[in-house]
Scaffold this active site. Structure first.
Site, short mmCIF file in Angstrom:
data_model
loop_
_atom_site.label_atom_id
_atom_site.label_comp_id
_atom_site.label_asym_id
_atom_site.label_seq_id
_atom_site.Cartn_x
_atom_site.Cartn_y
_atom_site.Cartn_z
N HIS A 138 -61.39 -28.15 2.11
CA HIS A 138 -60.86 -27.70 0.81
C HIS A 138 -59.37 -27.37 0.94
O HIS A 138 -58.55 -27.82 0.12
CB HIS A 138 -61.67 -26.48 0.37
N GLU A 139 -59.02 -26.61 1.98
CA GLU A 139 -57.63 -26.20 2.15
C GLU A 139 -56.74 -27.37 2.57
O GLU A 139 -55.59 -27.46 2.15
CB GLU A 139 -57.54 -25.06 3.18
N HIS A 142 -55.83 -29.16 -0.48
CA HIS A 142 -54.68 -28.52 -1.14
C HIS A 142 -53.37 -29.01 -0.53
O HIS A 142 -52.40 -29.30 -1.24
CB HIS A 142 -54.76 -27.00 -0.99
N GLU A 189 -58.43 -26.12 -7.98
CA GLU A 189 -59.52 -25.65 -7.11
C GLU A 189 -60.71 -26.60 -7.18
O GLU A 189 -61.40 -26.85 -6.18
CB GLU A 189 -59.95 -24.24 -7.52
#
Length: 386
Positions: A138-139, A142, A189
């Site tokens: 997930h990060e 980003h 997100e």
């Protein structure tokens, strides 16, 4: 993690997405904003000029001095996950990652020049290996999308809003910008959740992680289907007062509600777009420069329009009904005016064919249809709000 010819590869077989563009997993609203910003000449230069004002250097020093930097010597299992995620999403430079003492489960990716990833001890202690792998992915998602830049700006403006709260006009202006950034970031997100799934390639692990963030380390007491049912109940439940309260509740948040995130992620896995990515058919980074801003905004608009039409929320249903009613009213008025402008000799558009001699409507314009026979003609394109 295994090592072949000096190259570290994921511990279990997972699909790698070479040269994948972040457009492959970005939410439509997130993607349209990012494509526009990337196309804006001088945008990167302006933000780099702001780096002297933003607290990025201070944050880096803070984490370096008061957190634990992930490496082969410290939190080596997280370091393996980070390398795995960067390998799978083909992110060339592995961003620095820190573990900071905080009982609240959280993670973030910030930075203007170079992104850094921070996870809290609360999150590390809460999640198992596969759940944590989805979070790390997930990060990294980003970082690949460039979200770290805007997240840093959001943190700066949020702090600035507190400092100028005593200036009426100043706080109103900054609050408006912060509110818009938060709306975009909530969509980002959802994009990063998709990236986490592409890295972990385990939907159940992603769902478990979200449930634990919502309900703590009591997985044996929770159920994925029941958790997703909560999201559906949240969307369609209540009346117009509840719809307004939902909006007020979400405005100050940088993240969507956890049940909503779970439902959105599962919904994405059921789309053709997700299957195409998993089959190896996805947008490439080398093609990003040729991306059309107009097409991205159209796709975003179509997504919002469809979201409103398919929403079970009372307020969204009311908006759809009003828009539909306004379109029908416009069609009725247009039909009557058309008949009058023809001198009243023809049948107004939308009239039954049987009213005219021979069973045909003599004044009906080509392409017009009977409203009672199926399709209505009154709703103009774009009538439904997005």
């Amino acid at each position: 993690m295994t090592e072949i010819h000096g190259e570290k590869l994921p511990g279990r077989r997972r699909r790698r997405f070479a040269d994948i563009s972040s457009r492959a997993y970005e939410h439509p609203a997130d993607r349209s904003a990012l494509v526009a910003l990337r196309k804006l000449s001088g945008f990167d230069t302006v933000f780099k000029a702001l780096s002297g004002l933003l607290p990025e250097r201070s944050l880096r020093l803070l984490f370096l001095s008061d957190s634990v930097r992930v490496s082969d010597a410290q939190f080596s299992h997280l370091n393996d996950m980070l390398r795995d995620a960067c390998y799978i999403l083909d992110l060339e430079k592995v961003p620095p990652m820190y573990v900071t003492q905080d009982p609240k489960p959280n993670a973030m990716c910030i930075g203007l020049d170079e992104p850094i990833i921070v996870v809290t001890t609360g999150l590390v202690e809460l999640l198992d290996e596969e759940e944590m792998r989805a979070v790390v992915g997930h990060e990294v998602g980003h970082a690949l999308s460039g979200h770290a830049v805007y997240r840093t700006v959001l943190l700066f403006l949020t702090n600035l809003a507190l400092k100028v709260a005593w200036i009426p006009l100043g706080t109103v202006a900054i609050t408006a910008i912060v509110t818009a950034l938060r709306e975009w970031f909530r969509k980002s997100e959802l994009s990063a959740d998709r990236a986490g799934l592409l890295v972990g390639q385990d939907l159940h692990a992603s769902m478990r992680g979200l449930m634990k963030i919502a309900g703590g380390n009591h997985l044996h007491e929770m159920n994925v289907d029941a958790f997703l049912a909560q999201a559906e109940e949240y969307e369609k439940g209540g009346d117009l007062r509840d719809s307004v309260l939902k909006i007020l509740n979400v405005l100050p948040r940088s993240h969507p509600f956890t049940t909503v995130r779970a439902a959105e992620l599962k919904k994405w896995t059921e789309t053709r777009d997700y299957q195409r990515v998993m089959d190896g058919h996805y947008p490439k980074r080398t093609e990003d420069k040729d991306t059309s801003v107009t097409d991205s905004f159209r796709e975003s608009g179509r997504h919002y329009a469809e979201s409103v039409r398919s929403s079970k929320d009372p307020l969204m249903k009311l908006v759809t009904d009003i828009a539909g009613g306004a379109g029908d009213l416009a069609g009725d008025l247009g039909g009557k005016l058309f008949g009058r402008f023809n001198g009243g000799s023809g049948t107004a558009a939308g009239a039954d064919a049987e009213d005219a001699p021979g069973g045909k409507a003599t004044g009906t314009p080509e392409g017009a249809q009977d409203r009672d026979g199926g399709e209505g003609t009154g709703r103009a394109p774009g009538q439904d709000r997005g």
